[in-house]
Design a protein around this motif. Structure first.
Motif, PDB file in Angstrom:
ATOM      1  N   ILE A  79      42.734  31.676  46.116  1.00 44.09           N
ATOM      2  CA  ILE A  79      43.495  32.069  47.292  1.00 44.09           C
ATOM      3  C   ILE A  79      42.565  32.543  48.405  1.00 44.09           C
ATOM      4  O   ILE A  79      42.783  32.232  49.582  1.00 44.09           O
ATOM      5  N   GLY A  80      41.503  33.259  48.040  1.00 44.06           N
ATOM      6  CA  GLY A  80      40.570  33.734  49.057  1.00 44.06           C
ATOM      7  C   GLY A  80      39.857  32.594  49.756  1.00 44.06           C
ATOM      8  O   GLY A  80      39.664  32.617  50.976  1.00 44.06           O
ATOM      9  N   GLY A  81      39.464  31.579  48.984  1.00 44.63           N
ATOM     10  CA  GLY A  81      38.803  30.431  49.581  1.00 44.63           C
ATOM     11  C   GLY A  81      39.711  29.683  50.530  1.00 44.63           C
ATOM     12  O   GLY A  81      39.299  29.268  51.620  1.00 44.63           O
ATOM     13  N   SER A  82      40.966  29.519  50.139  1.00 46.97           N
ATOM     14  CA  SER A  82      41.932  28.837  50.995  1.00 46.97           C
ATOM     15  C   SER A  82      42.163  29.603  52.290  1.00 46.97           C
ATOM     16  O   SER A  82      42.155  29.031  53.385  1.00 46.97           O
ATOM     17  N   ILE A  83      42.362  30.911  52.169  1.00 51.14           N
ATOM     18  CA  ILE A  83      42.604  31.739  53.351  1.00 51.14           C
ATOM     19  C   ILE A  83      41.378  31.775  54.259  1.00 51.14           C
ATOM     20  O   ILE A  83      41.490  31.768  55.490  1.00 51.14           O
ATOM     21  N   ALA A  84      40.186  31.805  53.657  1.00 45.10           N
ATOM     22  CA  ALA A  84      38.962  31.889  54.448  1.00 45.10           C
ATOM     23  C   ALA A  84      38.676  30.589  55.195  1.00 45.10           C
ATOM     24  O   ALA A  84      38.203  30.603  56.336  1.00 45.10           O
ATOM     25  N   ASN A  85      38.956  29.440  54.569  1.00 38.94           N
ATOM     26  CA  ASN A  85      38.672  28.156  55.204  1.00 38.94           C
ATOM     27  C   ASN A  85      39.717  27.781  56.250  1.00 38.94           C
ATOM     28  O   ASN A  85      39.420  27.070  57.204  1.00 38.94           O
ATOM     29  N   ASN A  86      40.966  28.236  56.060  1.00 39.15           N
ATOM     30  CA  ASN A  86      42.045  27.939  56.999  1.00 39.15           C
ATOM     31  C   ASN A  86      42.152  26.441  57.268  1.00 39.15           C
ATOM     32  O   ASN A  86      42.218  25.992  58.417  1.00 39.15           O
ATOM     33  N   ASP A  87      42.153  25.660  56.193  1.00 39.74           N
ATOM     34  CA  ASP A  87      42.383  24.229  56.316  1.00 39.74           C
ATOM     35  C   ASP A  87      43.761  24.007  56.943  1.00 39.74           C
ATOM     36  O   ASP A  87      44.732  24.642  56.539  1.00 39.74           O
ATOM     37  N   PRO A  88      43.873  23.122  57.926  1.00 35.36           N
ATOM     38  CA  PRO A  88      45.162  22.957  58.616  1.00 35.36           C
ATOM     39  C   PRO A  88      46.280  22.413  57.734  1.00 35.36           C
ATOM     40  O   PRO A  88      47.450  22.498  58.108  1.00 35.36           O
ATOM     41  N   ALA A  89      45.935  21.852  56.566  1.00 36.80           N
ATOM     42  CA  ALA A  89      46.960  21.314  55.676  1.00 36.80           C
ATOM     43  C   ALA A  89      47.133  22.147  54.414  1.00 36.80           C
ATOM     44  O   ALA A  89      47.853  21.753  53.506  1.00 36.80           O
ATOM     45  N   ALA A  90      46.486  23.307  54.338  1.00 37.91           N
ATOM     46  CA  ALA A  90      46.582  24.152  53.149  1.00 37.91           C
ATOM     47  C   ALA A  90      47.921  24.886  53.121  1.00 37.91           C
ATOM     48  O   ALA A  90      48.529  25.160  54.163  1.00 37.91           O
ATOM     49  N   CYS A  91      48.355  25.240  51.911  1.00 36.49           N
ATOM     50  CA  CYS A  91      49.656  25.897  51.741  1.00 36.49           C
ATOM     51  C   CYS A  91      49.591  27.415  51.939  1.00 36.49           C
ATOM     52  O   CYS A  91      50.496  28.011  52.546  1.00 36.49           O
ATOM     53  N   TYR A  92      48.562  28.070  51.395  1.00 35.52           N
ATOM     54  CA  TYR A  92      48.503  29.537  51.441  1.00 35.52           C
ATOM     55  C   TYR A  92      48.576  30.123  52.850  1.00 35.52           C
ATOM     56  O   TYR A  92      49.184  31.197  53.036  1.00 35.52           O
ATOM     57  N   PRO A  93      47.950  29.506  53.875  1.00 28.59           N
ATOM     58  CA  PRO A  93      48.080  30.108  55.201  1.00 28.59           C
ATOM     59  C   PRO A  93      49.519  30.286  55.653  1.00 28.59           C
ATOM     60  O   PRO A  93      49.859  31.299  56.284  1.00 28.59           O
ATOM     61  N   ALA A  94      50.396  29.335  55.313  1.00 29.42           N
ATOM     62  CA  ALA A  94      51.808  29.490  55.678  1.00 29.42           C
ATOM     63  C   ALA A  94      52.437  30.660  54.934  1.00 29.42           C
ATOM     64  O   ALA A  94      53.195  31.445  55.511  1.00 29.42           O
ATOM     65  N   ALA A  95      52.115  30.805  53.648  1.00 32.15           N
ATOM     66  CA  ALA A  95      52.655  31.919  52.869  1.00 32.15           C
ATOM     67  C   ALA A  95      52.176  33.248  53.421  1.00 32.15           C
ATOM     68  O   ALA A  95      52.951  34.201  53.561  1.00 32.15           O
ATOM     69  N   ALA A  96      50.900  33.325  53.736  1.00 30.11           N
ATOM     70  CA  ALA A  96      50.337  34.582  54.246  1.00 30.11           C
ATOM     71  C   ALA A  96      50.939  34.960  55.591  1.00 30.11           C
ATOM     72  O   ALA A  96      51.304  36.118  55.829  1.00 30.11           O
ATOM     73  N   LEU A  97      51.070  33.967  56.477  1.00 26.87           N
ATOM     74  CA  LEU A  97      51.593  34.251  57.816  1.00 26.87           C
ATOM     75  C   LEU A  97      53.069  34.630  57.766  1.00 26.87           C
ATOM     76  O   LEU A  97      53.507  35.549  58.467  1.00 26.87           O
TER      77      LEU A  97
END
Length: 261
Positions: free
Chosen positions: A105-123
């Protein structure tokens, strides 16, 4: 690929020290970074692996807030976030078993890939991003495609997510990668609703304000009738046009609300 050094610190302090070296870059599970290296979109001289740092792993809950260590894998979130079913379901549908057992989860949030799922959950979940030096409110964190508020030597050590009353995530997958062609996360709290969209915008994850206002007054799929996001600024590629993605945002938002309600 090209040659680079790799370091495997056991503590956050050692990782921060290693990241102080010239052209060093942190490596979580590598599910975004490794493809970027192969494509020469990133070319660090030193990779600092965070995989052996136990202090940034694990899931706890206190006073309605779920805290997930930055080094926790998607598979561990899927199994361990039962108190936040929408988040657990999201994590369990990322990639395939190999990806879920490596990606974090940390890697996903840190990279902020535009197609990743976790950023939507976090926001959508009003998350707080915890680093080795500070805490960052999620509305101040994402700053555009592959861009965040993190400084060069900051590591995402945890993500704090207040658990909503109701929530659901719906995504339309790119079938080969299982990344979100479009993904919509809806979270209802006592004082309002948040709707976050990933995979669609050229600027990365974003909140859909009109949908939030409508749903805060009436949390039902019908409250979104007639609402749409503009196609301008939506990603156009071989998988779909900007207009197609804008259409999917509205469709998936309704499905997410129906699932949550």
């Amino acid at each position: 690929m090209y040659s680079f050094d790799i370091e495997t610190p056991k503590t956050v302090a050692d990782a921060v020290a290693a990241l102080g070296k010239e052209e060093a870059q942190p490596l979580g599970g590598g599910q975004t970074l490794i493809p970027s290296l192969k494509a020469r979109l990133a070319m660090p001289s030193v990779l600092v692996s965070l995989a052996q740092i136990d202090e940034i792993k694990g899931i706890t809950e206190d006073a309605g807030v779920l805290t997930i260590g930055g080094g926790t894998t998607h598979g561990e979130v899927a199994r361990g976030a039962a108190s936040y079913p929408a988040l657990a379901a999201l994590a369990g549908n990322i990639g395939d078993p190999a990806v879920r057992n490596r990606g974090t989860i940390g890697g996903s949030i840190a990279n902020n890939d535009p197609a990743a799922c976790y950023p939507a959950a976090a926001l959508a979940s009003r998350a707080t991003i915890v680093t080795n030096t500070r805490e960052i409110a999620i509305d101040d964190y994402f700053q555009g495609m592959f861009t965040t508020a993190l400084e060069e030597t900051e590591i995402v050590t945890a993500v704090k997510l207040p658990i909503p009353e109701k929530a659901a995530y719906m995504k339309f997958e790119q079938p080969a990668s299982r990344f979100a062609l479009v993904g919509v996360f809806v979270a209802k709290y006592a004082d309002g609703v948040r709707v976050a969209v990933t995979g669609a915008s050229e600027e990365g994850v974003f909140r859909w304000a009109d949908a939030e206002a409508a749903l805060s007054g009436d949390f039902s799929a019908s409250a979104l009738d007639g609402l749409s996001v503009p196609a301008d600024g939506m990603i156009t590629d071989l998988h779909g046009s900007g207009a197609y993605r804008a259409h999917l945002v509205a469709v998936l938002a309704k499905r997410a609300v129906a699932a949550a309600a």
